[in-house]
Design a protein around this motif. Structure first.
Motif, PDB file in Angstrom:
ATOM      1  N   ARG A 123       0.837  -1.201   0.000  1.00 12.95           N
ATOM      2  CA  ARG A 123       0.000   0.000   0.000  1.00 12.95           C
ATOM      3  C   ARG A 123       0.876   1.258   0.000  1.00 12.95           C
ATOM      4  NH1 ARG A 123      -2.147  -3.295   4.252  1.00 12.95           N
ATOM      5  NH2 ARG A 123      -0.918  -1.992   5.655  1.00 12.95           N
ATOM      6  N   THR A 124       0.314   2.332  -0.486  1.00 16.93           N
ATOM      7  CA  THR A 124       1.057   3.592  -0.545  1.00 16.93           C
ATOM      8  C   THR A 124       1.507   4.036   0.848  1.00 16.93           C
ATOM      9  OG1 THR A 124      -1.042   4.809  -0.487  1.00 16.93           O
ATOM     10  CG2 THR A 124      -0.087   4.383  -2.648  1.00 16.93           C
ATOM     11  N   ASP A 125       0.669   3.802   1.863  1.00 11.97           N
ATOM     12  CA  ASP A 125       1.017   4.227   3.217  1.00 11.97           C
ATOM     13  C   ASP A 125       2.123   3.385   3.829  1.00 11.97           C
ATOM     14  OD1 ASP A 125      -0.921   6.152   3.042  1.00 11.97           O
ATOM     15  OD2 ASP A 125      -2.410   5.062   4.236  1.00 11.97           O
ATOM     16  N   ASP A 126       2.441   2.246   3.203  1.00 16.78           N
ATOM     17  CA  ASP A 126       3.481   1.359   3.739  1.00 16.78           C
ATOM     18  C   ASP A 126       4.883   1.785   3.335  1.00 16.78           C
ATOM     19  OD1 ASP A 126       1.539  -0.325   4.809  1.00 16.78           O
ATOM     20  OD2 ASP A 126       1.461  -1.588   3.019  1.00 16.78           O
ATOM     21  N   LEU A 127       5.003   2.683   2.379  1.00 15.59           N
ATOM     22  CA  LEU A 127       6.287   2.913   1.733  1.00 15.59           C
ATOM     23  C   LEU A 127       7.178   3.879   2.512  1.00 15.59           C
ATOM     24  CD1 LEU A 127       5.068   3.264  -1.970  1.00 15.59           C
ATOM     25  CD2 LEU A 127       6.015   1.237  -0.835  1.00 15.59           C
ATOM     26  N   ASP A 128       8.449   3.593   2.526  1.00 10.72           N
ATOM     27  CA  ASP A 128       9.464   4.487   3.082  1.00 10.72           C
ATOM     28  C   ASP A 128       9.984   5.339   1.928  1.00 10.72           C
ATOM     29  OD1 ASP A 128      11.794   5.693   4.027  1.00 10.72           O
ATOM     30  OD2 ASP A 128      12.332   3.984   5.282  1.00 10.72           O
ATOM     31  N   TYR A 129       9.356   6.475   1.712  1.00 14.84           N
ATOM     32  CA  TYR A 129       9.656   7.291   0.532  1.00 14.84           C
ATOM     33  C   TYR A 129      11.064   7.880   0.592  1.00 14.84           C
ATOM     34  CZ  TYR A 129       4.740   6.883  -0.722  1.00 14.84           C
ATOM     35  OH  TYR A 129       3.507   6.386  -1.071  1.00 14.84           O
ATOM     36  N   PHE A 130      11.552   8.149   1.793  1.00 15.61           N
ATOM     37  CA  PHE A 130      12.921   8.663   1.904  1.00 15.61           C
ATOM     38  C   PHE A 130      13.917   7.637   1.387  1.00 15.61           C
ATOM     39  CE2 PHE A 130      16.954   8.905   4.173  1.00 15.61           C
ATOM     40  CZ  PHE A 130      17.342  10.207   3.888  1.00 15.61           C
ATOM     41  N   ALA A 131      13.747   6.380   1.808  1.00 16.40           N
ATOM     42  CA  ALA A 131      14.663   5.329   1.362  1.00 16.40           C
ATOM     43  C   ALA A 131      14.553   5.104  -0.141  1.00 16.40           C
ATOM     44  CB  ALA A 131      14.379   4.035   2.118  1.00 16.40           C
ATOM     45  N   ILE A 132      13.321   5.117  -0.650  1.00 16.64           N
ATOM     46  CA  ILE A 132      13.118   4.922  -2.086  1.00 16.64           C
ATOM     47  C   ILE A 132      13.807   6.019  -2.880  1.00 16.64           C
ATOM     48  CG2 ILE A 132      11.354   5.025  -3.901  1.00 16.64           C
ATOM     49  CD1 ILE A 132       9.504   3.525  -1.909  1.00 16.64           C
ATOM     50  N   ARG A 133      13.670   7.251  -2.433  1.00 19.70           N
ATOM     51  CA  ARG A 133      14.265   8.361  -3.177  1.00 19.70           C
ATOM     52  C   ARG A 133      15.792   8.377  -3.067  1.00 19.70           C
ATOM     53  NH1 ARG A 133      13.096  12.855  -5.894  1.00 19.70           N
ATOM     54  NH2 ARG A 133      14.495  14.635  -5.699  1.00 19.70           N
ATOM     55  N   SER A 134      16.330   7.927  -1.942  1.00 17.69           N
ATOM     56  CA  SER A 134      17.770   8.026  -1.736  1.00 17.69           C
ATOM     57  C   SER A 134      18.552   6.817  -2.247  1.00 17.69           C
ATOM     58  CB  SER A 134      18.072   8.226  -0.245  1.00 17.69           C
ATOM     59  OG  SER A 134      17.630   7.124   0.520  1.00 17.69           O
ATOM     60  N   ALA A 135      17.870   5.721  -2.586  1.00 15.98           N
ATOM     61  CA  ALA A 135      18.578   4.544  -3.111  1.00 15.98           C
ATOM     62  C   ALA A 135      19.276   4.895  -4.421  1.00 15.98           C
ATOM     63  CB  ALA A 135      17.596   3.402  -3.335  1.00 15.98           C
ATOM     64  N   ARG A 136      20.441   4.334  -4.622  1.00 18.47           N
ATOM     65  CA  ARG A 136      21.169   4.605  -5.864  1.00 18.47           C
ATOM     66  C   ARG A 136      20.445   4.006  -7.064  1.00 18.47           C
ATOM     67  NH1 ARG A 136      27.177   2.750  -5.190  1.00 18.47           N
ATOM     68  NH2 ARG A 136      27.437   3.980  -7.102  1.00 18.47           N
ATOM     69  N   ILE A 137      19.857   2.827  -6.892  1.00 12.40           N
ATOM     70  CA  ILE A 137      19.013   2.222  -7.915  1.00 12.40           C
ATOM     71  C   ILE A 137      17.706   1.777  -7.265  1.00 12.40           C
ATOM     72  CG2 ILE A 137      18.708   0.236  -9.457  1.00 12.40           C
ATOM     73  CD1 ILE A 137      21.629   0.335 -10.114  1.00 12.40           C
ATOM     74  N   PHE A 138      16.605   2.129  -7.901  1.00 19.22           N
ATOM     75  CA  PHE A 138      15.289   1.647  -7.483  1.00 19.22           C
ATOM     76  C   PHE A 138      14.726   0.827  -8.632  1.00 19.22           C
ATOM     77  CE2 PHE A 138      10.585   2.565  -6.920  1.00 19.22           C
ATOM     78  CZ  PHE A 138      10.422   1.684  -5.870  1.00 19.22           C
ATOM     79  N   TRP A 139      14.296  -0.416  -8.340  1.00 16.11           N
ATOM     80  CA  TRP A 139      13.914  -1.395  -9.360  1.00 16.11           C
ATOM     81  C   TRP A 139      12.463  -1.809  -9.147  1.00 16.11           C
ATOM     82  CZ3 TRP A 139      17.356  -4.160 -12.834  1.00 16.11           C
ATOM     83  CH2 TRP A 139      16.761  -5.253 -13.484  1.00 16.11           C
ATOM     84  N   ILE A 140      11.626  -1.618 -10.162  1.00 15.37           N
ATOM     85  CA  ILE A 140      10.224  -2.048 -10.066  1.00 15.37           C
ATOM     86  C   ILE A 140       9.920  -2.997 -11.219  1.00 15.37           C
ATOM     87  CG2 ILE A 140       9.532   0.060  -8.876  1.00 15.37           C
ATOM     88  CD1 ILE A 140       8.080  -0.285 -12.232  1.00 15.37           C
ATOM     89  N   THR A 141       8.802  -3.736 -11.092  1.00 14.95           N
ATOM     90  CA  THR A 141       8.466  -4.735 -12.095  1.00 14.95           C
ATOM     91  C   THR A 141       7.043  -4.546 -12.613  1.00 14.95           C
ATOM     92  OG1 THR A 141       7.477  -6.395 -10.631  1.00 14.95           O
ATOM     93  CG2 THR A 141       9.893  -6.359 -10.789  1.00 14.95           C
ATOM     94  N   GLY A 142       6.807  -5.106 -13.810  1.00 16.71           N
ATOM     95  CA  GLY A 142       5.483  -5.036 -14.394  1.00 16.71           C
ATOM     96  C   GLY A 142       4.432  -5.757 -13.576  1.00 16.71           C
TER      97      GLY A 142
END
Length: 335
Positions: A123-142
């Motif tokens: 869920r959107t409320d579960d996400l650590d947006y700071f960590a997501i934004r600061s990661a050198r690579i962020f990987w998502i899937t279809g």
């Protein structure tokens, strides 16, 4: 989630589960009598592959609140992947996938993910947006786009990321997770607007772009918004085109295939390795191809992900690939 003070080389988000492999490859699934379980799921496997190559990796996903979920936590940490964002879902079992292994080219997957899988309950409320934004690579899937609430969470993570660092969209098309390809295309298009790298085979690229010829696929992905398009072509190797005009075409690395199911995820983790190292494009593809080949030569997926010395040993003696710079301008991103 609480903000994280730690910075990661790679954070992946998406599918996880238990893969059940026949202990005797080459036997049709209907006749298999014994299986061995392994950590599976593309997002989890990519994180493991990156960790095996020395990177600080984590995965954002969910499991059932059951013994298989506990097993996945143990397997992730044993492979060096941070599991702090792997949370349980009440009422849904941890998914299992039966793998039919008929080398050299038949590797069917039978998913048990109904009525829904826990990893589609991010869920959107579960996400650590700071960590997501600061990661050198962020990987998502279809796969993460195939169902709510994961779809909204994946797109929210991409928007919060705002193309910071390197954002990879693994096209990861799985027909069984979608009612119709036309349903997927608008969500793929939205994700491509926020990604900097797209990776997929020809089937996946066709779903995302509507075209199938490799160079046309790459150019369509660039036009959709990414800076680097990586098109996997099986026995014809890998084509990559960068928006700056750099083009690399790398042949496959010949190995005796035992199980091709982990090759793409090993390729993904090694692609992250090359991108993090700042290598030139052909070197990165060559390294990723070798990592994928090593995984394909082994039975397991996650536990078979190669180390750096193993990849280097396989690469020794192989010819250097060529890198070209085209004089044709790369397509502009759409608005």
């Amino acid at each position: 989630m609480d903000g994280s003070a730690r910075h990661y080389d790679v954070i992946s988000m998406g599918r996880i589960g238990v893969d059940l492999y026949p202990q005797r490859p080459g036997v049709p699934l209907a006749r298999v009598e014994t299986f061995e379980k392994f950590l599976g799921g593309s997002a989890a496997n990519v994180a493991v592959a990156a960790a095996r190559l020395g990177h600080h990796a984590a995965v954002i996903t969910r499991t059932g609140d059951d013994p298989f979920g506990a097993y996945l936590h143990h397997a992730l940490t044993a492979c060096g992947v941070d599991d702090r964002w792997v949370t349980p879902v009440d009422g849904l079992p941890t998914p299992v996938t039966f793998c039919e292994i008929l080398p050299p080219g038949d590797f069917a997957l039978h998913f048990y993910r109904r009525p829904s899988a826990p990893d589609l309950q991010i869920r959107t409320d579960d996400l650590d947006y700071f960590a997501i934004r600061s990661a050198r690579i962020f990987w998502i899937t279809g796969t993460g786009l195939s169902e709510e609430p994961s779809r909204s969470a994946t797109l929210a993570a991409l928007k919060a990321r705002d193309r910071a660092g390197t954002t990879v969209f693994d096209l990861d098309w799985r027909e069984t997770f979608w009612a119709d390809p036309d349903e997927a295309r608008p969500y793929y298009a939205e994700a491509l607007r926020h990604a900097t790298v797209a990776v997929g085979d020809l089937d996946e690229c066709e779903i995302a772009t509507g075209v199938r010829e490799p160079r046309a696929c790459a150019e369509a992905l660039l036009a959709a918004g990414v800076e680097l398009a990586v098109v996997k072509q099986g026995s014809k190797g890998v084509l990559a085109v960068h928006r700056d005009g750099t083009v690399a075409q790398v042949p496959p690395v010949p190995v005796e295939v035992v199980n091709g199911l982990g090759a793409g995820d090993a390729f993904g983790g090694a692609l992250c390795h090359g991108l993090l190292a700042g290598w030139e494009l052909a070197k990165t593809l060559r390294y990723a191809n070798a990592a994928g080949a090593l995984a394909a030569s082994r039975l397991a997926c996650s536990s078979a992900m190669p180390t750096g010395p193993e990849v280097e040993a396989l690469l020794a003696g192989l010819p250097e690939p060529r890198t070209a710079r085209t004089s044709i301008p790369a397509p502009r991103a759409t608005a």
